[in-house]
Design an enzyme around this catalytic site. Sequence first.
Site, PDB file in Angstrom:
ATOM      1  N   HIS A 101       0.846  -1.198   0.000  1.00  0.00           N
ATOM      2  CA  HIS A 101       0.000   0.000   0.000  1.00  0.00           C
ATOM      3  C   HIS A 101       0.875   1.238   0.000  1.00  0.00           C
ATOM      4  O   HIS A 101       1.999   1.220   0.479  1.00  0.00           O
ATOM      5  CB  HIS A 101      -0.952   0.016   1.198  1.00  0.00           C
ATOM      6  CG  HIS A 101      -0.283  -0.211   2.518  1.00  0.00           C
ATOM      7  ND1 HIS A 101       0.087  -1.464   2.953  1.00  0.00           N
ATOM      8  CD2 HIS A 101       0.121   0.650   3.483  1.00  0.00           C
ATOM      9  CE1 HIS A 101       0.666  -1.370   4.136  1.00  0.00           C
ATOM     10  NE2 HIS A 101       0.717  -0.088   4.482  1.00  0.00           N
ATOM     11  N   HIS A 103       0.899   5.168   1.339  1.00  0.00           N
ATOM     12  CA  HIS A 103       0.275   6.183   2.195  1.00  0.00           C
ATOM     13  C   HIS A 103       0.339   7.538   1.484  1.00  0.00           C
ATOM     14  O   HIS A 103       1.403   7.935   0.986  1.00  0.00           O
ATOM     15  CB  HIS A 103       1.063   6.351   3.503  1.00  0.00           C
ATOM     16  CG  HIS A 103       1.067   5.170   4.401  1.00  0.00           C
ATOM     17  ND1 HIS A 103       0.262   5.076   5.509  1.00  0.00           N
ATOM     18  CD2 HIS A 103       1.810   4.029   4.384  1.00  0.00           C
ATOM     19  CE1 HIS A 103       0.497   3.934   6.139  1.00  0.00           C
ATOM     20  NE2 HIS A 103       1.441   3.277   5.477  1.00  0.00           N
TER      21      HIS A 103
HETATM   22  P1  5GP Z   1       1.951   0.230   7.363  1.00  0.00           P
HETATM   23  O1  5GP Z   1       2.453   0.454   8.773  1.00  0.00           O
HETATM   24  O2  5GP Z   1       1.791  -1.249   7.072  1.00  0.00           O
HETATM   25  O3  5GP Z   1       2.712   0.953   6.308  1.00  0.00           O
HETATM   26  O4  5GP Z   1       0.517   0.889   7.342  1.00  0.00           O
HETATM   27  C1  5GP Z   1      -0.656   0.244   7.716  1.00  0.00           C
HETATM   28  C2  5GP Z   1      -1.713   1.316   7.862  1.00  0.00           C
HETATM   29  O5  5GP Z   1      -2.970   0.698   7.767  1.00  0.00           O
HETATM   30  C3  5GP Z   1      -1.679   2.059   9.219  1.00  0.00           C
HETATM   31  O6  5GP Z   1      -1.564   3.445   8.973  1.00  0.00           O
HETATM   32  C4  5GP Z   1      -3.002   1.688   9.862  1.00  0.00           C
HETATM   33  O7  5GP Z   1      -3.585   2.767  10.563  1.00  0.00           O
HETATM   34  C5  5GP Z   1      -3.861   1.288   8.674  1.00  0.00           C
HETATM   35  N1  5GP Z   1      -4.854   0.266   8.942  1.00  0.00           N
HETATM   36  C6  5GP Z   1      -4.655  -0.905   9.585  1.00  0.00           C
HETATM   37  N2  5GP Z   1      -5.792  -1.636   9.587  1.00  0.00           N
HETATM   38  C7  5GP Z   1      -6.718  -0.899   8.908  1.00  0.00           C
HETATM   39  C8  5GP Z   1      -8.081  -1.138   8.575  1.00  0.00           C
HETATM   40  O8  5GP Z   1      -8.687  -2.156   8.900  1.00  0.00           O
HETATM   41  N3  5GP Z   1      -8.703  -0.165   7.852  1.00  0.00           N
HETATM   42  C9  5GP Z   1      -8.081   0.990   7.472  1.00  0.00           C
HETATM   43  N4  5GP Z   1      -8.790   1.874   6.768  1.00  0.00           N
HETATM   44  N5  5GP Z   1      -6.792   1.241   7.787  1.00  0.00           N
HETATM   45  C10 5GP Z   1      -6.122   0.309   8.484  1.00  0.00           C
END
Ligand code: 5GP
Length: 136
Positions: A101, A103
């Site tokens: 993903h 951001h």
């Molecule tokens: P990472 O740390 O993997 O780059 O980012 C994961 C992101 O996904 C975090 O910013 C977290 O807040 C978001 N996130 C985790 N679970 C969910 C979810 O069930 N729904 C949404 N909309 N965001 C999520």
Amino acid sequence: MKKGDCIFCKIAGGEIPSKTLYEDESFRVILDLGPATKGHALILPKEHAKDIYELPQETASEVFVLAKKMAVRMVEKLHCDGLNVVQNNGEAAGQTVPHFHIHLIPRYQNDGQIINWTPGKPSQEELEAVRVLISE
Ligand code: 5GP
Ligand code: ZN
């Protein structure tokens, strides 16, 4: 992880509801549930890939075009002062959900968020050794 166990696969596929900002055949863009700032969004490919290493070439080439479109729209609509594009791969890099993903984090003057690192001070020789390692 199997696709069936992946929360972002379920969100991207519409099986779990989300605050969707944009959707097409290949991607869904949603609001992050734990936003760093107002409007913090995530671009999710619908096809499961754990990280940038697994991401199909075609998806890779499409996803940044979409990131640019969303960034322009978000700045227009939110009137934010800046925007970070962040993409984490692996636990060491802060990845918590093993489905690729991107951001999109709108930034506002004095929003109190920090996306930062401490600059190192490598010698020219150290820089050259890394350059050789990566480029050759
Ligand atoms: P990472 O740390 O993997 O780059 O980012 C994961 C992101 O996904 C975090 O910013 C977290 O807040 C978001 N996130 C985790 N679970 C969910 C979810 O069930 N729904 C949404 N909309 N965001 C999520
Ligand atoms: Zn997935």
